[in-house]
Design an enzyme around this catalytic site. Structure first.
Site, mmCIF file in Angstrom:
data_model
loop_
_atom_site.group_PDB
_atom_site.id
_atom_site.type_symbol
_atom_site.label_atom_id
_atom_site.label_comp_id
_atom_site.label_asym_id
_atom_site.label_seq_id
_atom_site.Cartn_x
_atom_site.Cartn_y
_atom_site.Cartn_z
ATOM 1 N N GLU A 139 -52.204 30.087 37.054
ATOM 2 C CA GLU A 139 -52.789 30.335 38.366
ATOM 3 C C GLU A 139 -51.767 30.658 39.453
ATOM 4 O OE1 GLU A 139 -55.776 30.659 39.380
ATOM 5 O OE2 GLU A 139 -57.065 29.840 37.824
ATOM 6 N N SER A 399 -82.534 -27.060 26.743
ATOM 7 C CA SER A 399 -81.670 -28.177 26.315
ATOM 8 C C SER A 399 -80.187 -27.905 26.519
ATOM 9 C CB SER A 399 -81.915 -28.471 24.828
ATOM 10 O OG SER A 399 -83.249 -28.866 24.610
#
Length: 750
Positions: A139, A399
């Site tokens: 680029e 429990s």
């Protein structure tokens, strides 16, 4: 005159004239000599006139130069004023996606931004260096040397336009592309290009090259609503961009040039061709080899997008609501563990039944960090109310609080693990607890009572140590159980008569397993840090060690892989909640199963429903099981025969209840069949199963026989009872006598 009659120069003649006369031929006549002299005089005159003109020209040039310099200075001043008056929009976190990451920085959950786009902040330290090299080479080769605009690239683009009659390359630098991204414009014109160039120069004045590249990789389009290299890599390849294959890097270089026309999911051929062109350019530039180009060309491009991480949704929503301005939320979670437990919760809920949800919390007891938090079976499943975070919902714990009652009783010197305790019907001022299976075991050891999760012994011990003290001990660990409005702590809290959360239970058990006497509070996974609490732990180190020792002896659920962990289960009244909390020497995992709307789920229980999920969670967690804490000073295992007389039998009688220990001669026992025996099935002449004779010893008639908790026949005074198997498999047989003694065995019919 000379002696030959020649004219000689006078004293006033110029040197030029003298040289002219001296050089004239001796045979020239007078006319020729005169013309030569006139010519010399005219030349001298012209030279005299040119000198002022040159001086005037020099002055004019100097003035022109001063004017040019002034113009440049004025232009620079004007541009600087313009730059200050109209700065480029470089707001740092504008419209970024909010993300939540785990303890290692791995993405857990990502939210689309307010524009519906996936835009993640890029970190160059976590982007593949080969990709960066390829991007710049493709680029903007002179990215690190130009100041925003590359004149060579612009001239090349102009020449290609003239020679080819079309745009071959745009000539835009990465800085110019960033300028276009921060100020998007639909038109493609010379004016737009000039604006980009001006903005690029402005950007270069403000940002370093690293910052420019980082911002470009945050905003670059990659197709659809994907922006930035991280969102693109996660969507197209399902991974962060820190380690990319060449074919992946080349595709990410190619996509931003034409993101919609090269979308791999819609235009795979165009995407593949663009990727291969990038590879060919890289080969020409010497970045990759020709063999790598050929190898990459053999691979296809992804044909569909991967889903972006959506883990820990409940935790993420809570974190974002607490701090809506934050772009990045760091957590203590482990990404792989979170993903594994979410899958487990979803699969388990589907296996258990419709409308059922599952929540799981895992923590490091040593550090106090929450490692995973699964709030429901499926966040998006409305039928299971998946949006409700059941890891933080108040529910009845069944429990699961019993170990803390036993620990308090051991700490008070009331019992030790081998102390005998009665499991028979009892009345505590009108409160008559019964066991989950509606049977009784008679006289059992404290160890056995806890391992079997018997209700009556737990209530006996709570009555001895007092419910208020239990509540106070739970608060030591930073857990505040919630009682129904207007009620005080009663004996029912040990069987689930309070409200706690799954996270509360994990914190309680973390304080059980960690060494030392200082309690620890778990963090919430995001905002609050784990830390030490004031005061002491819920029980002494010696009592905690005994409780851990007893829970370590609980057998794994049927069908589960044996693991060196301790665990406790619980089932709330009405089959609304099934619990299981387990731990090794460092890690604690809690599991809840039920319906988020508090509806009953017939048949669920802690041991049959939640415990298998717990063992699977430990198995899939990847933990290296750590040994249990060593016995602290003063903690020893004593056999029943070694106990002092006062600890051989628990004989405390609380207010409103009384019981007596059954003498050995009258204790109920099942003489046949033996516990765990395998029986060969046989048939009668009519084809019905032949009955099995159950022989009894001791006890007080009449006797009642039950299979899997259901009565087999009416009460009988005989000591030989008949049971007809209903099929092959394991069956639990229980006999209860007139005094409430109960004995149970399991037989396997083949």
């Amino acid at each position: 005159m000379g002696k030959n009659g020649d004219q000689t120069p006078g004293p006033s003649s110029s040197p030029f004239e003298a040289r002219a006369v001296a050089q004239a031929p001796q045979d020239e006549d007078e006319g020729s000599t005169g013309r030569q002299s006139a010519l010399i005089l005219r030349r001298n005159a012209k030279r005299s006139e040119a000198e002022p003109r040159r001086a005037r020209a020099g002055i004019r040039f100097a003035g022109f130069a001063i004017a040019i310099a002034s113009f440049i200075a004025a232009g620079a001043f004007t541009l600087d004023r313009f730059d200050r008056a109209f700065p480029p929009p470089l707001q740092g976190n504008k419209h970024l996606s909010v993300e939540m990451v785990d303890r290692h920085g791995e993405a857990l959950r990502i939210f689309a931004n307010d524009e519906g786009r996936w835009r993640l902040n890029a970190d160059l330290d976590k982007v593949d260096p080969t990709f960066l090299k390829m991007l710049i080479a493709y680029e903007d080769k002179r990215f690190y040397s130009h100041h925003g605009v590359d004149p060579f690239a612009m001239m090349r683009a102009a020449w290609q336009l003239i020679s080819h009659g079309r745009i071959v390359s745009g000539g835009s630098t990465l800085t110019m592309q960033l300028a276009r991204l921060i100020e998007p414009r639909k038109e493609r014109s010379l004016g737009a290009k000039l604006r980009q160039m001006v903005r690029a120069v402005q950007i270069e004045r403000r940002l370093s090259k690293r910052e420019i590249l980082q911002r470009y990789l945050t905003l670059a389009p990659y197709g659809g609503n994907l922006e930035g290299v991280r969102a693109a890599s996660l969507s197209w390849f399902g991974k962060e961009p820190d380690h990319l294959a060449l074919r992946e890097a080349a595709l990410l270089v190619a996509l931003p040039q034409s993101p919609e026309l090269r979308r791999p999911d819609r235009h795979p051929q165009a995407a593949r061709a663009a990727r291969d062109r990038v590879m060919a350019r890289m080969a020409r530039d010497g970045i990759v080899s020709e063999s790598e180009v050929r190898r990459v060309a053999q691979f296809d491009v992804p044909h569909q997008r991967e889903a972006l991480p959506q883990l820990a949704p409940h935790l993420a929503e809570r974190a974002r609501d607490r701090n809506p301005a934050a772009i990045r939320h760091e957590t203590t979670l482990e990404r792989d563990l979170q993903a594994s437990l979410e899958t487990l919760a979803r699969d388990a809920a589907r296996r258990i039944g419709p409308r059922v949800s599952v929540a799981i919390v895992a923590a490091d007891a040593k550090t106090g960090d929450v490692l995973a938090s699964v709030g429901s079976a499926d966040y998006l499943d409305d039928k299971r109310d998946g949006w409700i975070d059941m890891a933080h919902a108040l529910r009845s714990p069944g429990s699961t609080l019993k170990p803390f009652v036993y620990g308090l009783a051991i700490e008070d010197g009331l019992v030790l693990p081998e102390t005998m305790i009665s499991d028979r019907p009892a009345d505590f001022s009108g409160y008559r607890p019964v066991n989950f299976d509606q049977t009784y075991q008679g006289d059992v050891t404290v160890r056995r009572a806890l391992q079997m999760s018997l209700n009556v012994p737990a209530v006996r011990l709570l009555d001895a140590v007092s419910p208020a003290r239990l509540m106070a001990r739970l608060r030591r660990a930073g857990v505040i159980p919630v009682l129904p409005d207007g009620e005080k702590p009663g004996l029912g809290i040990v069987l689930g008569g309070v409200g706690v959360t799954l996270t509360d239970l994990v914190q309680l058990y973390a304080n059980l397993v960690t060494p030392g006497s200082t309690p620890i509070a778990l963090g919430d996974g995001v905002n609050s840090e784990p830390g030490a609490l004031a005061g002491l732990k819920p029980m002494s180190p010696v009592a905690a060690w005994h409780v851990i020792d007893m829970l370590s002896g609980v057998a794994e659920p049927v069908g589960s892989k044996p693991l060196a962990i301790a665990y406790k289960t619980g089932t709330s009244y009405g089959y609304r909640d099934a619990w299981s909390v387990g731990f090794d020497g460092r890690h604690v995992i809690g599991v809840w199963v039920g319906r988020a709307d508090n509806g009953a789920v017939p048949g669920i229980s802690g041991i049959k429903t939640a415990a298998p999920v717990l063992f699977e969670a430990f198995d899939k967690a990847g933990f290296e099981i750590e040994p249990m804490p060593r016995a602290p000073a003063g903690a020893v295992r004593l056999a029943a025969s070694e106990l002092p007389d006062t600890l051989k039998t628990f004989s405390h009688a609380g207010i409103g209840q009384a019981f007596s220990i059954i003498p050995a001669s009258r204790r109920l026992a099942i003489a046949f069949p033996a516990d765990g025996v395998e029986l060969e099935a046989s048939r009668l002449a009519d084809g019905s199963p032949a009955p099995v004779v159950v022989k009894l010893m001791g006890g007080t008639p009449p006797f009642r026989l039950m299979a899997e908790g259901k009565p087999v026949e009416n009460a009988s005074r005989r000591r030989q009872l008949l049971w007809k198997p209903q099929g092959d498999g394991t069956t639990r047989l229980t006999v209860v006598d007139a005094e409430g003694q109960a004995r149970s065995i399991e037989v396997v019919v083949r």
